[in-house]
Scaffold this motif. Structure first.
Motif, PDB file in Angstrom:
ATOM      1  N   LEU A  26     -23.413  16.246   4.601  1.00  0.00           N
ATOM      2  CA  LEU A  26     -24.606  16.833   4.385  1.00  0.00           C
ATOM      3  C   LEU A  26     -24.821  15.836   3.286  1.00  0.00           C
ATOM      4  O   LEU A  26     -24.036  15.895   2.246  1.00  0.00           O
ATOM      5  N   ASN A  27     -26.385  15.396   3.251  1.00  0.00           N
ATOM      6  CA  ASN A  27     -26.534  14.816   1.520  1.00  0.00           C
ATOM      7  C   ASN A  27     -27.776  15.236   1.113  1.00  0.00           C
ATOM      8  O   ASN A  27     -28.855  15.292   2.561  1.00  0.00           O
ATOM      9  N   CYS A  28     -28.149  15.995   0.091  1.00  0.00           N
ATOM     10  CA  CYS A  28     -29.048  15.954  -0.372  1.00  0.00           C
ATOM     11  C   CYS A  28     -29.474  15.929  -1.510  1.00  0.00           C
ATOM     12  O   CYS A  28     -28.591  15.061  -2.364  1.00  0.00           O
ATOM     13  N   HIS A  29     -30.410  15.761  -2.041  1.00  0.00           N
ATOM     14  CA  HIS A  29     -30.939  14.522  -3.157  1.00  0.00           C
ATOM     15  C   HIS A  29     -32.403  15.770  -3.776  1.00  0.00           C
ATOM     16  O   HIS A  29     -33.580  16.840  -2.866  1.00  0.00           O
ATOM     17  N   PHE A  30     -32.362  16.070  -5.006  1.00  0.00           N
ATOM     18  CA  PHE A  30     -32.951  17.349  -5.657  1.00  0.00           C
ATOM     19  C   PHE A  30     -33.771  16.532  -6.406  1.00  0.00           C
ATOM     20  O   PHE A  30     -34.011  15.978  -7.300  1.00  0.00           O
ATOM     21  N   ARG A  42     -30.792  29.465 -11.086  1.00  0.00           N
ATOM     22  CA  ARG A  42     -29.544  28.941 -11.518  1.00  0.00           C
ATOM     23  C   ARG A  42     -30.414  29.089 -13.151  1.00  0.00           C
ATOM     24  O   ARG A  42     -31.278  29.545 -13.401  1.00  0.00           O
ATOM     25  N   THR A  79     -24.337  13.702  -8.379  1.00  0.00           N
ATOM     26  CA  THR A  79     -24.941  13.561  -8.962  1.00  0.00           C
ATOM     27  C   THR A  79     -24.936  14.475 -10.795  1.00  0.00           C
ATOM     28  O   THR A  79     -26.090  15.633  -9.885  1.00  0.00           O
ATOM     29  N   VAL A  82     -28.559  19.643 -14.586  1.00  0.00           N
ATOM     30  CA  VAL A  82     -29.032  19.680 -13.223  1.00  0.00           C
ATOM     31  C   VAL A  82     -29.011  18.728 -11.928  1.00  0.00           C
ATOM     32  O   VAL A  82     -28.200  17.321 -12.366  1.00  0.00           O
ATOM     33  N   THR A  83     -28.053  18.887 -10.454  1.00  0.00           N
ATOM     34  CA  THR A  83     -27.733  18.384 -10.065  1.00  0.00           C
ATOM     35  C   THR A  83     -29.200  17.349  -9.381  1.00  0.00           C
ATOM     36  O   THR A  83     -30.196  17.806  -8.870  1.00  0.00           O
ATOM     37  N   THR A  84     -28.896  16.373  -9.098  1.00  0.00           N
ATOM     38  CA  THR A  84     -29.966  15.590  -8.290  1.00  0.00           C
ATOM     39  C   THR A  84     -30.078  15.107  -7.279  1.00  0.00           C
ATOM     40  O   THR A  84     -30.793  14.742  -6.447  1.00  0.00           O
ATOM     41  N   ASP A  85     -28.110  15.200  -6.756  1.00  0.00           N
ATOM     42  CA  ASP A  85     -27.985  14.604  -5.342  1.00  0.00           C
ATOM     43  C   ASP A  85     -26.279  14.515  -5.262  1.00  0.00           C
ATOM     44  O   ASP A  85     -25.479  14.698  -6.020  1.00  0.00           O
ATOM     45  N   LEU A  86     -26.081  15.032  -3.359  1.00  0.00           N
ATOM     46  CA  LEU A  86     -25.225  16.173  -3.188  1.00  0.00           C
ATOM     47  C   LEU A  86     -24.400  15.357  -1.708  1.00  0.00           C
ATOM     48  O   LEU A  86     -25.420  15.383  -1.139  1.00  0.00           O
ATOM     49  N   ASP A 123     -28.428   5.109  -5.674  1.00  0.00           N
ATOM     50  CA  ASP A 123     -27.337   5.927  -4.758  1.00  0.00           C
ATOM     51  C   ASP A 123     -28.404   5.241  -3.547  1.00  0.00           C
ATOM     52  O   ASP A 123     -29.180   4.756  -2.778  1.00  0.00           O
ATOM     53  N   HIS A 160     -22.704   5.535  -4.191  1.00  0.00           N
ATOM     54  CA  HIS A 160     -23.767   5.642  -5.238  1.00  0.00           C
ATOM     55  C   HIS A 160     -22.725   4.600  -6.289  1.00  0.00           C
ATOM     56  O   HIS A 160     -21.319   4.215  -6.279  1.00  0.00           O
TER      57      HIS A 160
END
Lengths: 140, 140, 140, 140
Positions: free
Chosen positions: B81-85, B44, A130, A77-81, D80, C84
């Motif tokens: 855009l920065n995302c943390h899941f 997903r 990530t 799974v994606t943790t950050d983007l 990160d 990162h």
């Protein structure tokens, strides 16, 4: 040699992630390339490709690069983007994603994806991603 | 008071961005809330909401917060855009986005968006977004 | 050819930014390389190079790449930075930064920086940076 | 109640991370506040606080919030960090950091840090940080 071929990865994705978009163009050691034929649904104001559409292709393309390395594993799974949008992505061209794994650890994979409008040299967006590998799935 | 009401923003988006997803729940000074009814296409592997689906709602929700401040402006665009899941987003609950503008400059707006599964207290993802305001649209 | 040589950039930085750290190893079209001799003050627990030390070198190295393109301009400022950290950076080796400008717009420059422990092949960190160019300095 | 007091954390940092900068102002559940007295060495062109100086304080402040939760653990490391610089940070004021842990998992902690010039209401920068907790230290 990769752990899975492009065709095997497409079959696997058809099963576990049927709603993804885009076509795998090729996989190689720590790398994957995908394309997306742009439809009306992918556009935002100005007849450009929308940001979420680009993010979706970048995310799945990096996932494909991971599958090519570690084999069929639905639960990565994606943790950050992180994405920087650099130029308008043309609504009349395919969108192309080139993903590369920079670090493949036991629990985290970090990489980058460059997105292009087909036939152009300058990227429309650069993405860092990530993924947590399955060992980590219970982390919450 | 905001420059546009939630209803006026929905009408505007219907015109310029018909393929967006989600419903505006409310706007206030520098803030917007949206919800998305989760369908099969948003899932997903693992019956969770997909990352790109979350990113799409975060992006449009921040855009709505900007529209509420500056009025109808189709050409504002996301620059980064920065995302943390953080946690799995439940496939059987609506997805909720709360956006807040942190800085509204002449050319850039920076803000954050928190995403939740409806009825839960802990966010499933946190997002930071920058939009370039129209003045900057020719920057390339 | 670049707008400033490495030596001219060092002189300029001595004047406007005397507290920076690191040495310019070279500049080329849209690129710059710097090195930092690691001292005790740069270490964190575990005798590795600290994160802020790496971020500082990445930031100034991208600034040097911009100066090489646009000439002496003290007022370019960082607007966002994403890093990162991939591997421990050795405390007994120089830290090396390679910066590349991906987009040089009128008001924003976006690029990436890779950091290495001298003599090693795999990066210890990858960084994406945006600078606002002077035109934008009054944006607040 | 926190696992360590502010004073105990300062003592611990004196031992394992003597080169850090800043003073702990307080810790609370999942939160920490620090301040930094700005000296010449922290400035960049324009007599503002430099970006790396802000990043350093944000990073250590989030580390302090983690220590307050999990106790003395030298080997937690940043994986990160994402920072948006919003306004000039005044060179004649202390720099203040407020850190909050958003998710504390077994192996990853994710949080945000807001930075202020002392006495001002609007943040000068917003930061998102991920730390890998010790369990993960062998991940490479």
């Amino acid at each position: 040699m990769t752990a899975m071929t492009a065709a095997a990865i497409e079959d696997f994705l058809d099963e576990v992630f049927p709603h993804r978009q885009g076509t795998i163009e090729g996989v190689d050691t720590r790398r994957a390339t995908m394309s997306l034929a742009i439809e009306d649904e992918h556009l935002r104001p100005g007849a450009c490709v929308s940001g979420p559409c680009m993010l979706g292709l970048a995310d799945v393309c990096f996932y494909v690069a991971i599958l090519a390395e570690i084999g069929p594993e639905a639960m990565a799974v994606t943790t950050d983007l992180n994405c920087h949008f650099l130029r308008r992505a043309r609504g009349d061209r395919d969108l192309i994603a080139n993903a590369q794994i920079i670090k493949l650890g036991r629990r985290l994979a970090v990489g980058k994806v460059e997105l292009f409008s087909a036939g152009e040299e300058e990227p429309v967006a650069i993405v860092t991603v990530t993924y947590a590998l399955p060992d980590q799935e219970d982390d919450d």
